[in-house]
Design a protein around this motif. Structure first.
Motif, PDB file in Angstrom:
ATOM      1  N   PRO A  38     -42.406  52.518 -27.080  1.00 47.83           N
ATOM      2  CA  PRO A  38     -41.246  52.599 -26.182  1.00 47.83           C
ATOM      3  C   PRO A  38     -40.443  53.872 -26.383  1.00 47.83           C
ATOM      4  O   PRO A  38     -39.972  54.474 -25.411  1.00 47.83           O
ATOM      5  CB  PRO A  38     -40.419  51.367 -26.561  1.00 47.83           C
ATOM      6  N   ALA A  45     -39.201  58.377 -18.836  1.00 45.42           N
ATOM      7  CA  ALA A  45     -38.259  57.634 -17.995  1.00 45.42           C
ATOM      8  C   ALA A  45     -37.048  58.496 -17.674  1.00 45.42           C
ATOM      9  O   ALA A  45     -36.559  58.516 -16.541  1.00 45.42           O
ATOM     10  CB  ALA A  45     -37.838  56.345 -18.694  1.00 45.42           C
ATOM     11  N   VAL A  58     -41.783  55.041 -11.753  1.00 44.09           N
ATOM     12  CA  VAL A  58     -41.060  53.904 -12.323  1.00 44.09           C
ATOM     13  C   VAL A  58     -41.952  52.716 -12.624  1.00 44.09           C
ATOM     14  O   VAL A  58     -41.954  52.193 -13.747  1.00 44.09           O
ATOM     15  CB  VAL A  58     -39.905  53.482 -11.392  1.00 44.09           C
ATOM     16  N   GLN A  59     -42.753  52.305 -11.628  1.00 41.18           N
ATOM     17  CA  GLN A  59     -43.604  51.129 -11.828  1.00 41.18           C
ATOM     18  C   GLN A  59     -44.560  51.352 -13.000  1.00 41.18           C
ATOM     19  O   GLN A  59     -44.776  50.469 -13.825  1.00 41.18           O
ATOM     20  CB  GLN A  59     -44.425  50.802 -10.569  1.00 41.18           C
ATOM     21  N   ALA A  62     -42.711  51.131 -16.312  1.00 40.59           N
ATOM     22  CA  ALA A  62     -42.312  49.745 -16.579  1.00 40.59           C
ATOM     23  C   ALA A  62     -43.524  48.905 -16.952  1.00 40.59           C
ATOM     24  O   ALA A  62     -43.499  48.129 -17.919  1.00 40.59           O
ATOM     25  CB  ALA A  62     -41.616  49.160 -15.350  1.00 40.59           C
ATOM     26  N   ALA A  63     -44.622  49.082 -16.199  1.00 43.16           N
ATOM     27  CA  ALA A  63     -45.824  48.319 -16.484  1.00 43.16           C
ATOM     28  C   ALA A  63     -46.349  48.658 -17.879  1.00 43.16           C
ATOM     29  O   ALA A  63     -46.779  47.781 -18.641  1.00 43.16           O
ATOM     30  CB  ALA A  63     -46.894  48.612 -15.439  1.00 43.16           C
ATOM     31  N   VAL A  65     -44.662  49.531 -20.456  1.00 47.02           N
ATOM     32  CA  VAL A  65     -43.821  48.862 -21.451  1.00 47.02           C
ATOM     33  C   VAL A  65     -44.243  47.396 -21.596  1.00 47.02           C
ATOM     34  O   VAL A  65     -44.423  46.883 -22.709  1.00 47.02           O
ATOM     35  CB  VAL A  65     -42.327  48.959 -21.075  1.00 47.02           C
ATOM     36  N   VAL A  66     -44.436  46.732 -20.454  1.00 45.97           N
ATOM     37  CA  VAL A  66     -44.812  45.309 -20.489  1.00 45.97           C
ATOM     38  C   VAL A  66     -46.145  45.124 -21.208  1.00 45.97           C
ATOM     39  O   VAL A  66     -46.287  44.287 -22.113  1.00 45.97           O
ATOM     40  CB  VAL A  66     -44.885  44.736 -19.047  1.00 45.97           C
TER      41      VAL A  66
END
Ligand SMILES: Nc1ncnc2c1ncn2[C@@H]1O[C@H](COP(=O)(O)OP(=O)(O)OP(=O)(O)O)[C@@H](O)[C@H]1O
Ligand SMILES: [Mg+2]
Length: 596
Positions: A38, A45, A58-59, A62-63, A65-66
């Motif tokens: 992260p 980011a 962005v997607q 974010a993906a 990170v998940v």
């Protein structure tokens, strides 16, 4: 044993489980490295999304990170499970080894040791060791790799700022090491205190009758509270240090973060780094404190574990198991007899038995009498060689005890003691205690019948399957004795050692037990510490002990005629004891100088 040696020895216990342990360590590495992910992503980011005002990434971020966290969670689970598994196995192995070691130690070891003290070693010290052997290694690995990965991110983003941040570490590390040493020292003291705490508990719970009879609940409560407080004080010494260390790291970290923010902001203004790089750096540095804090905790766990290991290893090393002399001469059934030649013995310095010479021919009964503390039980304990004589020798069919295979000697002996220990098992298994292989239930019942125990056993709710001991039904004193007699009958030894209970039973139970004993003694060589008139009268010879010395030896009538200690004892102990009917002819005997 040095600390390193102790630790290496502890790690040796991991060897059988290296496969699982290896998996756990590998997972640890993965989890640690992923933790820094992260921090790395923050740069993109900030720079590529927020500053560039570009939503296309962005997607993806974010993906990422998940996915990162999900993967880390799965690996973390595998890691945790494997490590706990290995940890509990190591604890199990250590407990087994310690227990096996303890039960093989000679009787001498157990003098002056409290049960609680020994139990605390197995329960408290070993749990300290478990932490050091596994969870510490797990955390050590995880936090260390996390730390390295985060520092890696920081260096990658900005080496110059990282340098400032790294110079602070050595002094902090030194301080924490000093604290760890203190934790280890204090832990050693708290181990002893928890030992005395459990000793106290054991004493109180087993002596509940006395506690209640004396109305000593408050007294015992206060005694325990005092010991408990002393433990609390001791352990708080270690906790104070343990609580201080993370705060220290945090405090220094806060000051450092302020400095870096200021310095970093200047660099961004001057255009030396991007805002994203600074953010990523700050996140990495901010995240570094969590593994660092954990590392100090791990280190202190390790120190406690070392204290536990030292105590356990010292106990394992300091005392040698009883020499069972397995290569010695095997002992068969006794055919000629037992001889004591000039036997002396002392538990500590004061002699308890002095220069005792006597013979017990095979198949005969020797009664031992004497005042309380004369050394009767001690004399009995020398025959199975629970203790070796300090001087003189004991021979069995002419062979000195030290030359015999001790296990085979003891297999020829049954002991029915003053106190009967029942184990937490069924009646049948208590009677067949320690029997090798399956036991024929018919043989158990026959032994119980011969011991006059079949009647009350059949009346128990589960018959021979009824649970006895701590968790089972309670038996009366006379019933316990009959179980012990049945146990001895089933063992079918050629030598029998009886230590009659001092407290007399009522004459009815007395008769039942005497009958059982008579059956048990038939055809065996018996030494019996006698408190009952019937026993001394039936003996082939009576040995009179006085303060560890054999003062007289002979049959009942001969000894009475001599009018020595036996005569006195007889008047004091036997003839007037409760449960004994004094017949008119014996009344005559009580007159000094009366006809024998
Ligand atoms: N484990 C021990 N450690 C140290 N001293 C002991 C130990 N057991 C017994 N003694 C001491 O040895 C002496 C003899 O004890 P022993 O138990 O042989 O006496 P006894 O004749 O069986 O007495 P009783 O009739 O009361 O059972 C006593 O003075 C006792 O204090
Ligand atoms: Mg005794």
């Amino acid at each position: 044993m040095t600390r390193t040696e102790t630790y290496l020895r502890l790690l040796g216990y991991l060897k059988p489980y290296w496969g699982r342990f290896g998996v756990a360590v590998a997972c640890t590495f993965v989890v640690g490295s992923l933790s820094a992910g992260p921090a790395l992503l923050v740069k993109y980011a900030v720079d590529d999304v927020l500053i560039a005002r570009d939503g296309s990434m962005v997607q993806l971020i974010a993906a990422a990170v998940v996915v990162l966290f999900a993967f880390r969670a799965v690996v973390g689970y595998v890691q945790g499970y494997c490590m706990y598994w290995v940890g509990q196995r190591v604890v199990m192995d250590l407990r087994n080894e310690l227990h096996r070691h303890l039960i093989q130690l000679p009787m001498r070891f157990f003098e002056g040791k409290t049960t609680g003290e020994l139990m605390a070693k197995s329960l408290y010290d070993i749990s300290l060791m478990q932490k050091a052997a596994t969870s510490s290694i797990r955390d050590l690995g995880k936090e260390f790799f996390t730390f390295i990965a985060l520092v890696g991110v920081a260096v990658y983003q900005n080496p110059k700022m990282t340098l400032i941040f790294l110079v602070v570490f050595p002094p902090v590390g030194f301080l924490i090491a000093r604290m760890g040493e203190k934790v280890r020292r204090i832990t050693r003291g708290s181990q002893e205190r928890i030992g005395s705490l459990s000793a106290l508990m054991k004493e109180t719970y087993t002596g509940m009758r006395v506690v209640k009879a004396f109305g000593a609940e408050d007294f015992e409560g206060a005694r325990f509270a005092r010991a408990n407080l002393s433990f609390f004080r001791r352990i708080m010494g270690a906790m104070r240090v343990r609580a201080l260390a993370p705060s220290l790291v945090e405090g220094i970290g806060g000051a450092l973060a302020g400095g870096i923010l200021w310095f970093g902001a200047l660099m961004v203004m001057r255009g030396e780094v991007t805002a994203g790089e600074l953010s990523s750096f700050l996140v990495a540095v901010g995240m570094v404190y969590s593994p660092l804090k954990s590392l100090t905790r791990v280190y202190h766990n390790l120190m406690e574990g070392l204290a536990g290991s030292q105590a356990v290893f010292e106990l394992m090393d300091a005392h040698a198991p009883e020499a069972m002399n397995p290569g010695g001469r095997p002992m068969g059934r006794l055919t000629r007899g037992i001889r004591l030649e000039g036997v002396s013995f002392a538990y500590e310095d004061a002699p308890v038995l002095r220069d005792i010479t006597l013979e017990i021919p095979a198949g005969k009964v020797l009664a031992v009498v004497g005042l309380s503390g004369a050394g009767k039980t001690t004399l009995l304990d020398l025959i199975p060689r629970f203790y070796a004589p300090a001087a003189g020798r004991i021979t069995y069919d002419g062979v000195e005890g030290g030359e015999l295979d001790l296990r085979s000697l003891r297999s020829q002996i049954a002991v029915v003691g003053q106190l009967v220990n029942l184990f937490n098992d069924t009646v049948a298994n208590n009677i067949a205690y320690a029997a090798e292989g399956p036991v024929d239930p018919g043989a158990v019942e026959a032994a119980a019948r011969a011991a006059n125990a079949h009647g009350f056993i059949s009346a128990l709710p589960g018959g021979y399957g009824t649970l006895l001991g701590e968790e089972g039904v309670r038996l009366s004193g006379g019933e316990r004795q009959r179980i012990a007699i049945a146990r001895a009958i089933l063992r079918d030894p050629s030598i029998l050692l009886l230590d009659e209970a001092t407290s007399s039973l009522d004459s009815e139970s007395e008769k039942i037990i005497q009958e059982a004993l008579d059956r048990l003694m038939r055809g065996r060589t018996t030494v019996v510490v006698a408190h009952r008139l019937s026993t001394v009268r039936a003996a082939d010879a009576i040995a009179v002990l006085d303060d560890g010395q054999l003062v007289d030896l002979g049959g009942h009538h001969v000894l009475m005629e001599r009018g020595g200690l036996y005569h006195k004892l007889y008047k004091m102990q036997f003839a007037s004891g409760p449960g004994e009917e004094v017949r008119p002819d014996e009344q005559l005997l009580r007159q000094p100088g009366g006809p024998a």
